[in-house]
Write a protein that holds these residues in place. Structure first.
Motif, PDB file in Angstrom:
ATOM      1  N   ALA A  95      -2.703   9.804   0.172  1.00 53.56           N
ATOM      2  CA  ALA A  95      -3.096   8.687   0.844  1.00 53.56           C
ATOM      3  C   ALA A  95      -4.682   8.724   0.744  1.00 53.56           C
ATOM      4  CB  ALA A  95      -2.704   8.970   2.723  1.00 53.56           C
ATOM      5  N   VAL A  96      -4.993  10.067   1.093  1.00 57.21           N
ATOM      6  CA  VAL A  96      -6.177  10.286   1.108  1.00 57.21           C
ATOM      7  C   VAL A  96      -6.428  10.031  -0.338  1.00 57.21           C
ATOM      8  CG1 VAL A  96      -7.878  12.309   0.748  1.00 57.21           C
ATOM      9  CG2 VAL A  96      -6.811  12.563   2.549  1.00 57.21           C
ATOM     10  N   ALA A  97      -5.923  10.536  -0.834  1.00 57.44           N
ATOM     11  CA  ALA A  97      -6.713  10.687  -3.062  1.00 57.44           C
ATOM     12  C   ALA A  97      -6.818   8.594  -3.056  1.00 57.44           C
ATOM     13  CB  ALA A  97      -5.333  10.846  -4.344  1.00 57.44           C
ATOM     14  N   PHE A  98      -5.564   8.325  -2.778  1.00 61.62           N
ATOM     15  CA  PHE A  98      -5.912   6.152  -2.628  1.00 61.62           C
ATOM     16  C   PHE A  98      -7.213   5.425  -1.912  1.00 61.62           C
ATOM     17  CE2 PHE A  98      -4.963   1.914  -1.048  1.00 61.62           C
ATOM     18  CZ  PHE A  98      -3.895   1.639  -1.996  1.00 61.62           C
ATOM     19  N   ALA A  99      -7.885   6.511  -0.975  1.00 66.48           N
ATOM     20  CA  ALA A  99      -8.938   6.415  -0.267  1.00 66.48           C
ATOM     21  C   ALA A  99      -9.597   6.387  -0.711  1.00 66.48           C
ATOM     22  CB  ALA A  99      -8.454   6.917   1.473  1.00 66.48           C
ATOM     23  N   LEU A 100      -9.723   7.410  -1.067  1.00 68.28           N
ATOM     24  CA  LEU A 100     -11.481   8.108  -1.632  1.00 68.28           C
ATOM     25  C   LEU A 100     -11.020   7.130  -3.261  1.00 68.28           C
ATOM     26  CD1 LEU A 100     -10.316  12.211  -2.370  1.00 68.28           C
ATOM     27  CD2 LEU A 100     -12.457  10.502  -0.880  1.00 68.28           C
ATOM     28  N   LYS A 101     -10.428   6.559  -4.361  1.00 71.54           N
ATOM     29  CA  LYS A 101      -9.790   6.203  -5.172  1.00 71.54           C
ATOM     30  C   LYS A 101     -10.743   4.649  -4.936  1.00 71.54           C
ATOM     31  CE  LYS A 101      -7.721   4.572  -9.399  1.00 71.54           C
ATOM     32  NZ  LYS A 101      -5.965   4.590  -9.535  1.00 71.54           N
ATOM     33  N   GLN A 102     -10.263   3.884  -3.670  1.00 72.15           N
ATOM     34  CA  GLN A 102     -10.503   2.485  -3.296  1.00 72.15           C
ATOM     35  C   GLN A 102     -12.054   2.934  -3.072  1.00 72.15           C
ATOM     36  OE1 GLN A 102      -7.415   0.062  -0.653  1.00 72.15           O
ATOM     37  NE2 GLN A 102      -8.450   1.432   0.428  1.00 72.15           N
ATOM     38  N   ASN A 103     -12.698   4.006  -2.191  1.00 77.37           N
ATOM     39  CA  ASN A 103     -14.072   4.042  -2.232  1.00 77.37           C
ATOM     40  C   ASN A 103     -14.926   4.724  -3.874  1.00 77.37           C
ATOM     41  OD1 ASN A 103     -14.982   3.513   0.177  1.00 77.37           O
ATOM     42  ND2 ASN A 103     -13.087   3.852   0.314  1.00 77.37           N
TER      43      ASN A 103
ATOM     44  N   THR B 204      -0.846   3.843   7.916  1.00 78.37           N
ATOM     45  CA  THR B 204      -1.598   4.149   7.591  1.00 78.37           C
ATOM     46  C   THR B 204      -2.412   4.933   8.118  1.00 78.37           C
ATOM     47  OG1 THR B 204      -0.737   4.574   9.937  1.00 78.37           O
ATOM     48  CG2 THR B 204      -0.515   2.905   9.816  1.00 78.37           C
ATOM     49  N   ASP B 205      -1.910   6.239   7.126  1.00 83.98           N
ATOM     50  CA  ASP B 205      -2.834   7.365   7.219  1.00 83.98           C
ATOM     51  C   ASP B 205      -3.830   6.920   6.679  1.00 83.98           C
ATOM     52  OD1 ASP B 205      -1.076   9.370   8.061  1.00 83.98           O
ATOM     53  OD2 ASP B 205      -0.438   9.902   6.674  1.00 83.98           O
ATOM     54  N   VAL B 206      -3.793   5.600   5.626  1.00 81.28           N
ATOM     55  CA  VAL B 206      -5.722   5.420   4.554  1.00 81.28           C
ATOM     56  C   VAL B 206      -6.004   5.229   5.279  1.00 81.28           C
ATOM     57  CG1 VAL B 206      -3.891   3.543   3.725  1.00 81.28           C
ATOM     58  CG2 VAL B 206      -5.677   4.585   2.198  1.00 81.28           C
TER      59      VAL B 206
ATOM     60  N   THR C 237       0.658  -1.413  -0.161  1.00 85.12           N
ATOM     61  CA  THR C 237      -0.126  -0.002   0.018  1.00 85.12           C
ATOM     62  C   THR C 237       0.851   1.393   0.196  1.00 85.12           C
ATOM     63  OG1 THR C 237      -1.856  -1.140   1.360  1.00 85.12           O
ATOM     64  CG2 THR C 237      -1.764   1.453   1.378  1.00 85.12           C
ATOM     65  N   ALA C 238       1.861   0.961   0.717  1.00 79.73           N
ATOM     66  CA  ALA C 238       2.941   2.460   0.710  1.00 79.73           C
ATOM     67  C   ALA C 238       3.842   2.683  -0.527  1.00 79.73           C
ATOM     68  CB  ALA C 238       3.449   2.338   1.335  1.00 79.73           C
TER      69      ALA C 238
END
Length: 252
Positions: A137-145, A106-108, A83-84
């Motif tokens: 990390a925020v962008a990665f989480a948004l993409k996952q959602n 772990t920010d994500v 993930t990192a």
């Protein structure tokens, strides 16, 4: 984790005396009666000073990383978690039994879990203010959602970035999730805030600020005044801290 008599954990950053992490972990160690553990700030003016920290203290078991070193520290690590690697930013370093330094993010997880209860069906598009390590990390989480996003930058450098001057009423109406990943508004400079057109915000908007001190930044206050839902970054920090602790204590 390699068994050491005394275990040191810490936060790597620049001008971090204000930080949440040291207080959080010091309290955690006290509650768990871990008298052989301590958490310190590794406050360095430049990333080139990082190797000397590692070299001079063999009690270090884990480090958190904050502004401005989440990307720069990668060059000093032996391995990256999947993930990192995808994100391109690290906020947690584990010192392995073999003496290697492995980077995680772990920010994500912290961001994803803390924003989830506030997301509604119409939240399909997001603006990410800032382009540093946390914003990745925020962008990665948004993409996952499945939330499409654009970065807002003072100096846009690619198609995924737009400038603050480009934020029209039409864009604000479309991008109903706005996340502040800049340090603007952090104590003691509490009167600062990102230059977005707040007059176009409505009750449809969700404003999320990674800043937690003060609890209600000007960015969030201005959103609240327009009826927007607001959320600060404190819970995200708690979640990412616990995720870091789990990584440091896993047996790999």
């Amino acid at each position: 984790m390699e068994e050491r008599k005394n275990k040191t954990f810490g936060l790597l950053g620049k001008e971090i005396s204000y930080s949440f992490s040291r207080g959080y972990f010091t309290e955690k160690f006290k509650n768990l009666n871990l008298t052989n553990c301590k958490y310190v700030n590794f406050d360095i003016p430049k990333i080139e000073d990082f190797p000397s920290i590692v070299k001079n203290d063999d009690s270090i078991c884990g480090i958190n990383v904050t502004i401005p070193y989440k990307e720069e520290v990668i060059a000093y690590l032996n391995k990256l978690d999947t993930t990192a690697k995808k994100i391109g930013a690290v906020n947690t370093i584990k010192f392995t039994k073999r003496g290697n330094l492995k980077g995680y993010n772990t920010d994500v997880v912290g961001f994803e879990k803390s924003i989830a209860p506030f997301l509604k069906k119409h939240h399909k598009f997001a603006l990410i203010l800032g382009t540093g390590g946390a914003s990745k990390a925020v962008a990665f989480a948004l993409k996952q959602n499945h939330i499409k996003y654009k970065f807002v930058s003072r100096n846009p450098s690619n198609k995924k970035e737009i400038s603050y001057q480009d934020l029209t009423e039409e864009i604000i109406n479309k991008y109903t999730v706005i996340i502040n990943c800049t340090p603007l508004g952090t104590s003691p400079n509490v009167n600062k805030y990102p230059a977005i057109p707040y007059q176009h915000l409505s009750e449809k908007h969700l404003l999320y600020d990674l800043i937690y001190n003060p609890e209600l930044t000007v960015f969030l206050e201005k959103g609240k005044q327009r009826g927007a839902t607001v959320k600060n970054g404190y819970q995200m920090l708690e979640i990412q801290a616990e995720e870091s602790w789990a990584i440091w204590n896993q047996g790999k």
